[in-house]
Design an enzyme around this catalytic site. Structure first.
Site, PDB file in Angstrom:
ATOM      1  N   HIS A   1      -2.622   3.149  10.486  1.00 50.03           N
ATOM      2  CA  HIS A   1      -3.058   1.771  10.725  1.00 50.03           C
ATOM      3  C   HIS A   1      -4.050   1.348   9.639  1.00 50.03           C
ATOM      4  O   HIS A   1      -4.891   2.145   9.272  1.00 50.03           O
ATOM      5  CB  HIS A   1      -3.744   1.687  12.095  1.00 50.03           C
ATOM      6  CG  HIS A   1      -4.332   0.340  12.365  1.00 50.03           C
ATOM      7  ND1 HIS A   1      -3.556  -0.753  12.698  1.00 50.03           N
ATOM      8  CD2 HIS A   1      -5.622  -0.099  12.326  1.00 50.03           C
ATOM      9  CE1 HIS A   1      -4.338  -1.802  12.872  1.00 50.03           C
ATOM     10  NE2 HIS A   1      -5.595  -1.434  12.648  1.00 50.03           N
TER      11      HIS A   1
ATOM     12  N   GLY B   1      23.342   3.900 -17.584  1.00 46.04           N
ATOM     13  CA  GLY B   1      22.645   3.386 -16.390  1.00 46.04           C
ATOM     14  C   GLY B   1      23.480   2.378 -15.626  1.00 46.04           C
ATOM     15  O   GLY B   1      23.153   2.032 -14.493  1.00 46.04           O
TER      16      GLY B   1
END
Ligand SMILES: Cc1cc2nc3c(=O)[nH]c(=O)nc-3n(C[C@H](O)[C@H](O)[C@H](O)COP(=O)(O)OP(=O)(O)OC[C@H]3O[C@@H](n4cnc5c(N)ncnc54)[C@H](O)[C@@H]3O)c2cc1C
Length: 468
Positions: free
Chosen positions: A447, A37
Protein backbone atom coordinates in the site's frame (compact mmCIF):
# COMPACT_ATOMS: atom_id res chain seq x y z
CA UNK A 1 23.54 -29.64 -42.93
CA UNK A 2 24.98 -26.17 -42.39
CA UNK A 3 22.54 -25.44 -39.58
CA UNK A 4 20.39 -27.29 -37.08
CA UNK A 5 17.86 -24.46 -37.07
CA UNK A 6 17.17 -21.62 -39.51
CA UNK A 7 14.66 -19.03 -38.39
CA UNK A 8 12.99 -16.84 -41.03
CA UNK A 9 12.19 -13.42 -39.56
CA UNK A 10 13.77 -11.73 -36.55
CA UNK A 11 10.74 -10.29 -34.73
CA UNK A 12 9.98 -11.20 -31.11
CA UNK A 13 9.00 -14.66 -32.37
CA UNK A 14 12.06 -15.27 -34.53
CA UNK A 15 14.90 -13.73 -32.54
CA UNK A 16 13.70 -15.27 -29.27
CA UNK A 17 13.36 -18.71 -30.92
CA UNK A 18 16.89 -18.33 -32.31
CA UNK A 19 18.37 -17.44 -28.91
CA UNK A 20 16.63 -20.36 -27.19
CA UNK A 21 17.80 -22.68 -29.99
CA UNK A 22 21.36 -21.53 -29.53
CA UNK A 23 21.11 -21.92 -25.74
CA UNK A 24 19.96 -25.51 -26.30
CA UNK A 25 23.03 -26.26 -28.38
CA UNK A 26 21.66 -25.89 -31.92
CA UNK A 27 23.75 -24.25 -34.63
CA UNK A 28 21.38 -21.47 -35.59
CA UNK A 29 20.88 -18.76 -38.21
CA UNK A 30 18.27 -16.02 -38.58
CA UNK A 31 17.25 -14.61 -41.95
CA UNK A 32 15.89 -11.05 -41.97
CA UNK A 33 14.88 -8.92 -44.95
CA UNK A 34 14.56 -5.60 -43.16
CA UNK A 35 15.57 -4.74 -39.58
CA UNK A 36 16.45 -7.00 -36.67
CA UNK A 37 13.66 -7.01 -34.10
CA UNK A 38 10.77 -7.15 -36.59
CA UNK A 39 7.61 -5.10 -36.31
CA UNK A 40 7.56 -5.08 -32.51
CA UNK A 41 10.88 -3.35 -32.02
CA UNK A 42 10.95 -1.26 -35.20
CA UNK A 43 7.33 -0.44 -36.06
CA UNK A 44 5.12 -1.71 -33.26
CA UNK A 45 5.33 -2.09 -29.49
CA UNK A 46 8.42 0.02 -28.83
CA UNK A 47 8.20 3.11 -31.10
CA UNK A 48 4.49 3.50 -30.28
CA UNK A 49 5.19 3.41 -26.57
CA UNK A 50 7.85 6.10 -27.06
CA UNK A 51 5.30 8.27 -28.92
CA UNK A 52 2.70 7.67 -26.23
CA UNK A 53 5.16 8.66 -23.51
CA UNK A 54 5.75 12.00 -25.24
CA UNK A 55 1.98 12.55 -25.42
CA UNK A 56 1.63 11.67 -21.76
CA UNK A 57 4.42 14.04 -20.71
CA UNK A 58 2.79 16.82 -22.76
CA UNK A 59 -0.58 16.10 -21.11
CA UNK A 60 1.05 16.17 -17.67
CA UNK A 61 2.64 19.52 -18.38
CA UNK A 62 -0.67 20.91 -19.58
CA UNK A 63 -2.22 19.78 -16.30
CA UNK A 64 0.77 20.77 -14.18
CA UNK A 65 -1.40 23.25 -12.24
CA UNK A 66 -3.35 20.28 -10.85
CA UNK A 67 -0.07 19.22 -9.21
CA UNK A 68 0.73 22.70 -7.89
CA UNK A 69 3.27 23.53 -10.57
CA UNK A 70 3.01 26.33 -13.08
CA UNK A 71 4.66 26.01 -16.45
CA UNK A 72 4.46 29.08 -18.66
CA UNK A 73 4.12 27.48 -22.09
CA UNK A 74 4.65 23.96 -23.30
CA UNK A 75 4.96 23.23 -26.97
CA UNK A 76 5.04 19.84 -28.63
CA UNK A 77 7.79 19.56 -31.24
CA UNK A 78 6.32 16.90 -33.53
CA UNK A 79 9.54 16.28 -35.43
CA UNK A 80 11.51 15.82 -32.21
CA UNK A 81 8.86 13.45 -30.84
CA UNK A 82 9.10 11.30 -33.99
CA UNK A 83 12.89 11.41 -33.80
CA UNK A 84 12.84 10.22 -30.19
CA UNK A 85 10.54 7.34 -31.12
CA UNK A 86 12.78 6.28 -34.02
CA UNK A 87 15.77 6.48 -31.66
CA UNK A 88 14.08 4.06 -29.23
CA UNK A 89 13.39 1.62 -32.09
CA UNK A 90 17.00 1.83 -33.33
CA UNK A 91 18.36 1.22 -29.85
CA UNK A 92 16.22 -1.91 -29.45
CA UNK A 93 17.14 -3.22 -32.92
CA UNK A 94 20.83 -2.77 -32.10
CA UNK A 95 20.17 -4.67 -28.88
CA UNK A 96 18.97 -7.66 -30.92
CA UNK A 97 22.11 -7.40 -33.07
CA UNK A 98 24.16 -7.64 -29.87
CA UNK A 99 22.13 -10.62 -28.65
CA UNK A 100 22.63 -12.47 -31.95
CA UNK A 101 26.38 -12.00 -31.67
CA UNK A 102 26.46 -12.94 -28.00
CA UNK A 103 24.57 -16.18 -28.74
CA UNK A 104 26.71 -16.99 -31.80
CA UNK A 105 23.72 -16.85 -34.15
CA UNK A 106 24.46 -16.13 -37.81
CA UNK A 107 22.42 -13.24 -39.19
CA UNK A 108 21.74 -13.66 -42.91
CA UNK A 109 20.29 -10.48 -44.40
CA UNK A 110 17.88 -11.08 -47.28
CA UNK A 111 14.46 -12.41 -48.20
CA UNK A 112 13.96 -16.07 -47.48
CA UNK A 113 11.88 -18.66 -49.27
CA UNK A 114 11.48 -22.37 -48.59
CA UNK A 115 13.29 -24.21 -51.33
CA UNK A 116 12.76 -27.71 -50.12
CA UNK A 117 12.00 -29.54 -46.90
CA UNK A 118 15.43 -28.66 -45.49
CA UNK A 119 16.46 -25.74 -47.68
CA UNK A 120 16.04 -22.01 -47.55
CA UNK A 121 16.81 -19.77 -50.50
CA UNK A 122 17.95 -16.29 -49.53
CA UNK A 123 17.92 -13.33 -51.91
CA UNK A 124 19.95 -10.35 -50.74
CA UNK A 125 19.27 -6.68 -51.56
CA UNK A 126 21.37 -6.89 -54.71
CA UNK A 127 19.32 -9.82 -56.00
CA UNK A 128 22.05 -12.38 -55.30
CA UNK A 129 20.70 -15.73 -54.14
CA UNK A 130 22.20 -18.40 -51.93
CA UNK A 131 20.81 -21.59 -50.48
CA UNK A 132 21.28 -22.70 -46.87
CA UNK A 133 20.20 -26.01 -45.44
CA UNK A 134 18.92 -26.85 -41.99
CA UNK A 135 17.39 -29.76 -40.18
CA UNK A 136 14.62 -27.53 -38.81
CA UNK A 137 13.15 -24.39 -40.35
CA UNK A 138 11.06 -22.03 -38.23
CA UNK A 139 9.02 -19.42 -40.08
CA UNK A 140 8.32 -16.23 -38.12
CA UNK A 141 7.54 -13.73 -40.86
CA UNK A 142 4.92 -11.73 -38.94
CA UNK A 143 2.26 -9.51 -40.44
CA UNK A 144 1.51 -6.13 -42.00
CA UNK A 145 -1.40 -3.63 -42.00
CA UNK A 146 -4.61 -5.14 -43.30
CA UNK A 147 -6.06 -3.20 -46.22
CA UNK A 148 -9.77 -2.83 -46.89
CA UNK A 149 -10.74 -2.69 -50.57
CA UNK A 150 -12.45 0.68 -50.09
CA UNK A 151 -9.63 2.07 -47.97
CA UNK A 152 -6.46 1.57 -49.99
CA UNK A 153 -3.36 2.76 -48.16
CA UNK A 154 -1.42 5.32 -50.22
CA UNK A 155 1.00 6.27 -47.44
CA UNK A 156 0.12 9.96 -47.68
CA UNK A 157 -3.56 10.64 -47.12
CA UNK A 158 -4.70 7.14 -46.31
CA UNK A 159 -2.04 5.78 -44.03
CA UNK A 160 -1.17 2.60 -42.13
CA UNK A 161 0.51 2.31 -38.76
CA UNK A 162 4.02 2.62 -40.16
CA UNK A 163 3.22 5.93 -41.86
CA UNK A 164 1.49 7.17 -38.70
CA UNK A 165 4.78 6.74 -36.83
CA UNK A 166 6.84 8.89 -39.20
CA UNK A 167 4.54 11.57 -40.64
CA UNK A 168 6.61 14.54 -41.79
CA UNK A 169 4.26 16.95 -40.03
CA UNK A 170 1.46 16.75 -37.55
CA UNK A 171 -1.96 16.61 -39.25
CA UNK A 172 -4.58 19.08 -38.06
CA UNK A 173 -7.27 16.44 -38.30
CA UNK A 174 -7.33 12.66 -38.56
CA UNK A 175 -9.96 9.95 -39.01
CA UNK A 176 -8.94 6.73 -37.30
CA UNK A 177 -10.72 3.74 -38.80
CA UNK A 178 -10.84 0.87 -36.31
CA UNK A 179 -10.66 1.08 -32.54
CA UNK A 180 -8.58 -1.93 -31.56
CA UNK A 181 -5.34 -1.38 -29.64
CA UNK A 182 -3.51 0.26 -32.56
CA UNK A 183 -6.42 2.59 -33.38
CA UNK A 184 -7.05 3.86 -29.86
CA UNK A 185 -3.33 4.26 -29.13
CA UNK A 186 -2.76 6.48 -32.18
CA UNK A 187 -6.05 8.30 -31.52
CA UNK A 188 -4.81 9.24 -28.04
CA UNK A 189 -1.34 10.20 -29.29
CA UNK A 190 -2.53 12.54 -32.02
CA UNK A 191 -5.38 14.00 -29.97
CA UNK A 192 -3.01 14.81 -27.10
CA UNK A 193 -0.77 16.79 -29.43
CA UNK A 194 -3.72 18.81 -30.73
CA UNK A 195 -4.92 16.92 -33.81
CA UNK A 196 -8.71 16.75 -34.14
CA UNK A 197 -9.38 13.00 -34.05
CA UNK A 198 -12.51 11.10 -35.08
CA UNK A 199 -12.67 7.36 -34.46
CA UNK A 200 -14.89 5.34 -36.80
CA UNK A 201 -15.69 1.86 -35.52
CA UNK A 202 -17.75 -0.76 -37.33
CA UNK A 203 -18.72 -2.59 -34.12
CA UNK A 204 -21.20 -1.19 -31.55
CA UNK A 205 -18.37 -0.28 -29.14
CA UNK A 206 -14.73 0.76 -29.15
CA UNK A 207 -11.99 -1.72 -28.10
CA UNK A 208 -14.53 -4.41 -29.04
CA UNK A 209 -12.49 -7.39 -27.81
CA UNK A 210 -12.49 -6.04 -24.26
CA UNK A 211 -15.13 -6.48 -21.57
CA UNK A 212 -18.14 -4.24 -22.27
CA UNK A 213 -17.57 -2.20 -19.10
CA UNK A 214 -14.05 -1.35 -20.30
CA UNK A 215 -15.36 -0.17 -23.68
CA UNK A 216 -17.94 2.04 -21.98
CA UNK A 217 -15.36 3.56 -19.64
CA UNK A 218 -12.84 4.30 -22.41
CA UNK A 219 -15.54 5.83 -24.59
CA UNK A 220 -16.64 8.07 -21.70
CA UNK A 221 -13.05 9.15 -20.97
CA UNK A 222 -12.16 9.71 -24.65
CA UNK A 223 -15.30 11.77 -25.25
CA UNK A 224 -14.51 13.85 -22.15
CA UNK A 225 -11.03 14.49 -23.56
CA UNK A 226 -12.66 15.70 -26.78
CA UNK A 227 -12.23 12.80 -29.21
CA UNK A 228 -15.13 12.17 -31.58
CA UNK A 229 -16.33 8.56 -31.59
CA UNK A 230 -18.64 7.00 -34.17
CA UNK A 231 -19.58 3.38 -33.46
CA UNK A 232 -21.78 1.16 -35.65
CA UNK A 233 -20.22 3.08 -38.53
CA UNK A 234 -18.10 2.16 -41.51
CA UNK A 235 -16.06 4.07 -44.06
CA UNK A 236 -17.61 3.30 -47.43
CA UNK A 237 -15.20 5.25 -49.64
CA UNK A 238 -12.56 7.95 -49.51
CA UNK A 239 -11.92 10.80 -51.92
CA UNK A 240 -8.30 11.96 -51.84
CA UNK A 241 -8.49 14.27 -54.86
CA UNK A 242 -8.62 17.52 -52.86
CA UNK A 243 -6.15 18.94 -50.36
CA UNK A 244 -7.31 16.52 -47.63
CA UNK A 245 -9.53 13.44 -47.52
CA UNK A 246 -13.29 13.19 -47.70
CA UNK A 247 -14.60 9.97 -46.18
CA UNK A 248 -18.11 8.75 -46.83
CA UNK A 249 -19.22 7.09 -43.60
CA UNK A 250 -22.28 4.89 -43.21
CA UNK A 251 -23.84 5.29 -39.77
CA UNK A 252 -26.99 3.92 -38.17
CA UNK A 253 -28.71 7.21 -38.99
CA UNK A 254 -27.61 7.41 -42.61
CA UNK A 255 -24.53 8.56 -44.49
CA UNK A 256 -22.24 11.43 -43.54
CA UNK A 257 -19.11 12.84 -45.14
CA UNK A 258 -16.18 13.50 -42.84
CA UNK A 259 -13.25 15.68 -43.87
CA UNK A 260 -9.74 15.38 -42.48
CA UNK A 261 -6.08 15.82 -43.41
CA UNK A 262 -5.47 12.07 -43.19
CA UNK A 263 -7.23 8.77 -42.59
CA UNK A 264 -5.45 6.15 -40.52
CA UNK A 265 -6.52 2.63 -41.41
CA UNK A 266 -6.21 0.55 -38.24
CA UNK A 267 -8.42 -2.37 -39.17
CA UNK A 268 -6.12 -5.21 -38.24
CA UNK A 269 -3.30 -7.15 -39.77
CA UNK A 270 -2.61 -9.63 -42.58
CA UNK A 271 -0.04 -12.38 -42.06
CA UNK A 272 3.03 -12.43 -44.32
CA UNK A 273 2.57 -15.86 -45.86
CA UNK A 274 2.99 -15.02 -49.54
CA UNK A 275 6.10 -15.88 -51.58
CA UNK A 276 7.43 -18.19 -48.91
CA UNK A 277 7.15 -21.33 -51.01
CA UNK A 278 4.36 -22.79 -48.86
CA UNK A 279 2.29 -24.05 -51.79
CA UNK A 280 5.14 -25.99 -53.40
CA UNK A 281 5.72 -27.88 -50.17
CA UNK A 282 1.99 -28.36 -49.53
CA UNK A 283 2.06 -26.48 -46.22
CA UNK A 284 -1.51 -26.01 -45.03
CA UNK A 285 -2.99 -22.57 -44.37
CA UNK A 286 -6.43 -21.41 -43.31
CA UNK A 287 -7.93 -17.90 -43.34
CA UNK A 288 -4.54 -16.43 -44.26
CA UNK A 289 -2.57 -18.10 -41.45
CA UNK A 290 -0.27 -21.13 -41.38
CA UNK A 291 -1.74 -24.12 -39.56
CA UNK A 292 0.42 -25.70 -36.86
CA UNK A 293 0.13 -28.24 -34.04
CA UNK A 294 0.53 -27.36 -30.36
CA UNK A 295 4.32 -27.39 -30.78
CA UNK A 296 4.12 -25.19 -33.90
CA UNK A 297 5.04 -27.84 -36.45
CA UNK A 298 3.25 -27.46 -39.79
CA UNK A 299 1.85 -30.48 -41.61
CA UNK A 300 5.35 -30.88 -43.12
CA UNK A 301 7.74 -32.39 -40.52
CA UNK A 302 10.74 -30.19 -39.78
CA UNK A 303 8.99 -26.97 -40.83
CA UNK A 304 7.43 -24.82 -38.13
CA UNK A 305 5.62 -21.48 -37.88
CA UNK A 306 5.17 -19.09 -34.94
CA UNK A 307 3.99 -15.56 -34.12
CA UNK A 308 1.61 -13.36 -36.07
CA UNK A 309 1.59 -15.76 -39.04
CA UNK A 310 -0.21 -18.50 -37.07
CA UNK A 311 -3.66 -18.46 -35.43
CA UNK A 312 -3.82 -17.03 -31.89
CA UNK A 313 -3.43 -13.58 -30.39
CA UNK A 314 -1.12 -11.40 -32.51
CA UNK A 315 1.02 -10.12 -29.66
CA UNK A 316 4.76 -9.90 -29.12
CA UNK A 317 4.79 -11.93 -25.89
CA UNK A 318 2.74 -14.66 -27.59
CA UNK A 319 5.17 -14.82 -30.53
CA UNK A 320 8.13 -15.10 -28.14
CA UNK A 321 6.61 -17.85 -26.03
CA UNK A 322 5.58 -19.76 -29.15
CA UNK A 323 9.20 -19.55 -30.31
CA UNK A 324 10.47 -20.92 -27.01
CA UNK A 325 7.92 -23.75 -26.85
CA UNK A 326 8.63 -24.67 -30.48
CA UNK A 327 12.40 -24.88 -29.99
CA UNK A 328 12.17 -26.66 -26.64
CA UNK A 329 9.88 -29.28 -28.21
CA UNK A 330 12.43 -29.84 -31.00
CA UNK A 331 15.21 -30.17 -28.41
CA UNK A 332 13.10 -32.52 -26.26
CA UNK A 333 12.44 -34.78 -29.27
CA UNK A 334 16.17 -34.83 -30.02
CA UNK A 335 17.00 -35.60 -26.38
CA UNK A 336 18.87 -32.31 -25.96
CA UNK A 337 16.42 -31.07 -23.33
CA UNK A 338 14.87 -33.07 -20.52
CA UNK A 339 11.73 -31.03 -19.95
CA UNK A 340 8.77 -31.50 -22.31
CA UNK A 341 7.40 -28.00 -22.80
CA UNK A 342 3.85 -27.30 -21.78
CA UNK A 343 1.64 -26.13 -24.66
CA UNK A 344 0.48 -22.52 -24.38
CA UNK A 345 -2.88 -21.86 -22.75
CA UNK A 346 -4.35 -19.22 -25.07
CA UNK A 347 -7.04 -18.41 -22.50
CA UNK A 348 -4.39 -17.08 -20.13
CA UNK A 349 -2.72 -14.47 -22.31
CA UNK A 350 -2.65 -10.90 -21.07
CA UNK A 351 -3.60 -8.20 -23.54
CA UNK A 352 -2.49 -4.62 -22.97
CA UNK A 353 -3.51 -1.39 -24.68
CA UNK A 354 -1.37 1.64 -23.97
CA UNK A 355 -3.93 4.37 -24.51
CA UNK A 356 -4.52 6.75 -21.61
CA UNK A 357 -5.75 5.44 -19.33
CA UNK A 358 -4.25 2.05 -20.08
CA UNK A 359 -6.26 -1.15 -20.50
CA UNK A 360 -5.14 -4.61 -19.42
CA UNK A 361 -7.07 -7.83 -19.39
CA UNK A 362 -6.80 -11.60 -19.25
CA UNK A 363 -9.21 -14.52 -19.38
CA UNK A 364 -12.95 -14.43 -19.87
CA UNK A 365 -14.98 -11.25 -20.21
CA UNK A 366 -18.16 -11.30 -18.11
CA UNK A 367 -20.24 -11.96 -21.24
CA UNK A 368 -17.96 -14.76 -22.50
CA UNK A 369 -17.93 -16.40 -19.06
CA UNK A 370 -21.73 -16.43 -18.93
CA UNK A 371 -21.92 -17.69 -22.50
CA UNK A 372 -19.52 -20.50 -21.55
CA UNK A 373 -22.02 -21.55 -18.90
CA UNK A 374 -20.35 -20.19 -15.77
CA UNK A 375 -22.33 -18.71 -12.93
CA UNK A 376 -20.14 -15.72 -12.13
CA UNK A 377 -19.15 -13.67 -9.12
CA UNK A 378 -18.07 -10.21 -10.24
CA UNK A 379 -16.25 -7.60 -8.17
CA UNK A 380 -15.35 -4.09 -9.20
CA UNK A 381 -13.13 -1.52 -7.56
CA UNK A 382 -12.95 2.03 -8.92
CA UNK A 383 -9.62 3.86 -8.88
CA UNK A 384 -11.51 6.87 -7.47
CA UNK A 385 -11.36 4.94 -4.15
CA UNK A 386 -7.63 4.13 -4.47
CA UNK A 387 -5.18 6.21 -2.47
CA UNK A 388 -2.40 5.67 -5.03
CA UNK A 389 -4.62 6.76 -7.93
CA UNK A 390 -5.89 9.82 -6.05
CA UNK A 391 -2.34 10.85 -5.08
CA UNK A 392 -1.23 10.40 -8.68
CA UNK A 393 -4.11 12.50 -9.99
CA UNK A 394 -5.38 9.47 -11.96
CA UNK A 395 -8.73 8.50 -10.43
CA UNK A 396 -10.22 7.27 -13.70
CA UNK A 397 -11.02 3.62 -14.35
CA UNK A 398 -11.46 0.48 -12.33
CA UNK A 399 -10.49 -3.16 -11.83
CA UNK A 400 -13.11 -5.80 -12.55
CA UNK A 401 -12.57 -9.42 -11.54
CA UNK A 402 -14.67 -12.39 -12.55
CA UNK A 403 -14.77 -15.64 -10.58
CA UNK A 404 -16.67 -18.87 -11.10
CA UNK A 405 -19.28 -18.84 -8.31
CA UNK A 406 -19.26 -22.64 -7.95
CA UNK A 407 -15.59 -23.59 -7.65
CA UNK A 408 -13.93 -20.22 -7.19
CA UNK A 409 -11.85 -20.36 -10.40
CA UNK A 410 -10.48 -16.95 -11.31
CA UNK A 411 -11.98 -16.54 -14.77
CA UNK A 412 -10.78 -13.12 -15.79
CA UNK A 413 -9.61 -9.63 -14.88
CA UNK A 414 -10.26 -6.42 -16.79
CA UNK A 415 -8.69 -3.12 -15.83
CA UNK A 416 -8.62 0.40 -17.11
CA UNK A 417 -6.50 3.00 -15.34
CA UNK A 418 -3.03 4.51 -15.03
CA UNK A 419 -0.24 1.93 -15.42
CA UNK A 420 -2.56 -1.08 -15.22
CA UNK A 421 -0.49 -2.86 -17.86
CA UNK A 422 2.05 -3.39 -15.05
CA UNK A 423 -0.57 -4.98 -12.82
CA UNK A 424 -2.21 -7.66 -14.97
CA UNK A 425 0.51 -10.30 -14.57
CA UNK A 426 -0.71 -11.01 -11.03
CA UNK A 427 -3.92 -12.49 -12.44
CA UNK A 428 -2.00 -14.41 -15.11
CA UNK A 429 0.23 -16.04 -12.49
CA UNK A 430 -2.66 -16.71 -10.12
CA UNK A 431 -4.69 -18.32 -12.91
CA UNK A 432 -1.71 -20.41 -13.97
CA UNK A 433 -1.29 -21.63 -10.37
CA UNK A 434 -5.06 -22.15 -10.02
CA UNK A 435 -5.07 -19.96 -6.95
CA UNK A 436 -8.23 -19.47 -4.91
CA UNK A 437 -9.61 -16.03 -4.09
CA UNK A 438 -8.81 -16.64 -0.43
CA UNK A 439 -5.14 -17.31 -1.21
CA UNK A 440 -4.94 -14.03 -3.12
CA UNK A 441 -6.52 -12.16 -0.23
CA UNK A 442 -4.08 -13.89 2.11
CA UNK A 443 -1.16 -12.59 0.02
CA UNK A 444 -0.38 -9.15 1.38
CA UNK A 445 -0.60 -6.40 -1.20
CA UNK A 446 1.63 -3.33 -0.79
CA UNK A 447 0.00 0.00 0.00
CA UNK A 448 -0.47 2.38 -1.69
CA UNK A 449 -0.30 0.74 -5.11
CA UNK A 450 -2.51 0.36 -8.15
CA UNK A 451 -2.11 -3.42 -7.69
CA UNK A 452 -3.96 -3.48 -4.38
CA UNK A 453 -7.08 -2.50 -6.34
CA UNK A 454 -7.11 -6.11 -7.60
CA UNK A 455 -7.35 -7.32 -4.02
CA UNK A 456 -10.07 -4.73 -3.34
CA UNK A 457 -12.02 -5.92 -6.40
CA UNK A 458 -11.78 -9.54 -5.19
CA UNK A 459 -13.00 -8.48 -1.75
CA UNK A 460 -15.92 -6.76 -3.48
CA UNK A 461 -16.73 -9.95 -5.43
CA UNK A 462 -16.97 -11.91 -2.18
CA UNK A 463 -18.84 -9.24 -0.17
CA UNK A 464 -15.79 -8.42 1.94
CA UNK A 465 -14.93 -4.96 0.57
CA UNK A 466 -13.16 -2.78 3.12
CA UNK A 467 -12.61 0.34 1.04
CA UNK A 468 -15.99 0.69 -0.67
C1 LIG B 1 1.55 -0.31 -34.16
C2 LIG B 1 1.68 -1.61 -33.45
C3 LIG B 1 1.80 -1.63 -32.08
C4 LIG B 1 1.92 -2.84 -31.41
N1 LIG B 1 2.05 -2.83 -30.05
C5 LIG B 1 2.15 -4.00 -29.39
C6 LIG B 1 2.30 -4.02 -27.97
O1 LIG B 1 2.32 -2.98 -27.33
N2 LIG B 1 2.42 -5.22 -27.36
C7 LIG B 1 2.38 -6.40 -28.05
O2 LIG B 1 2.48 -7.47 -27.46
N3 LIG B 1 2.25 -6.41 -29.40
C8 LIG B 1 2.14 -5.24 -30.06
N4 LIG B 1 2.04 -5.25 -31.43
C9 LIG B 1 2.04 -6.56 -32.13
C10 LIG B 1 3.46 -7.09 -32.27
O3 LIG B 1 4.26 -6.13 -32.90
C11 LIG B 1 3.45 -8.38 -33.06
O4 LIG B 1 2.56 -9.28 -32.46
C12 LIG B 1 4.83 -9.02 -33.11
O5 LIG B 1 5.76 -8.15 -33.70
C13 LIG B 1 4.78 -10.33 -33.89
O6 LIG B 1 6.05 -10.89 -33.89
P1 LIG B 1 6.54 -11.88 -35.05
O7 LIG B 1 7.88 -12.33 -34.62
O8 LIG B 1 5.48 -12.86 -35.31
O9 LIG B 1 6.62 -10.99 -36.35
P2 LIG B 1 7.22 -9.56 -36.71
O10 LIG B 1 7.57 -8.77 -35.51
O11 LIG B 1 6.26 -8.98 -37.66
O12 LIG B 1 8.57 -9.91 -37.44
C14 LIG B 1 8.60 -10.57 -38.64
C15 LIG B 1 9.93 -10.32 -39.32
O13 LIG B 1 10.06 -11.18 -40.43
C16 LIG B 1 10.67 -10.48 -41.48
N5 LIG B 1 10.31 -11.17 -42.72
C17 LIG B 1 9.08 -11.32 -43.26
N6 LIG B 1 9.13 -12.08 -44.36
C18 LIG B 1 10.43 -12.42 -44.54
C19 LIG B 1 11.12 -13.20 -45.50
N7 LIG B 1 10.48 -13.80 -46.49
N8 LIG B 1 12.46 -13.32 -45.36
C20 LIG B 1 13.12 -12.72 -44.36
N9 LIG B 1 12.52 -11.98 -43.42
C21 LIG B 1 11.18 -11.85 -43.49
C22 LIG B 1 10.09 -9.09 -41.38
O14 LIG B 1 10.92 -8.14 -42.02
C23 LIG B 1 10.06 -8.90 -39.87
O15 LIG B 1 11.25 -8.32 -39.40
C24 LIG B 1 1.93 -4.05 -32.13
C25 LIG B 1 1.84 -4.04 -33.52
C26 LIG B 1 1.72 -2.84 -34.17
C27 LIG B 1 1.62 -2.85 -35.66
Amino acid sequence: MAYDVIVIGSGPGGYVAAIRASQLGFKTAVVERESLGGICLNWGCIPTKALLKSAQVFEYIQHSKDYGISVSKAEADFEAIIKRSRGSADKMSKGVQFLMKKNKIDVLMGTAKLKGKNQVEITDKDGKTSVQDAKHIIMATGARSRELPNLKIDGKKVIGYRDAMVLPKQPKSMIVVGSGAIGVEFAYFYHSLGTKVTIVEFMPRIVPVEDEDISKELEKIYKKKGLEIMTNSSVESVDTSGSGVKARVKTEKGEVTLEADVVLSAVGITANIENLGLEALGIKTDKGKVLVDKYYQTNVPGIYAIGDMVPGQALAHVASKEGIVCVEAIAYNEKKYAHKPEPIDYMNIPGCTYCAPEIASVGYTEKAAKEAGYEVKVGKFPFSASGKAIGAGAPEGFVKVIFDAKYGEWLGTHMIGANVTEVIVQTVTARKLETTYQEVLDSIHPHPTMSEAVKDAIEAAYGEAIHL
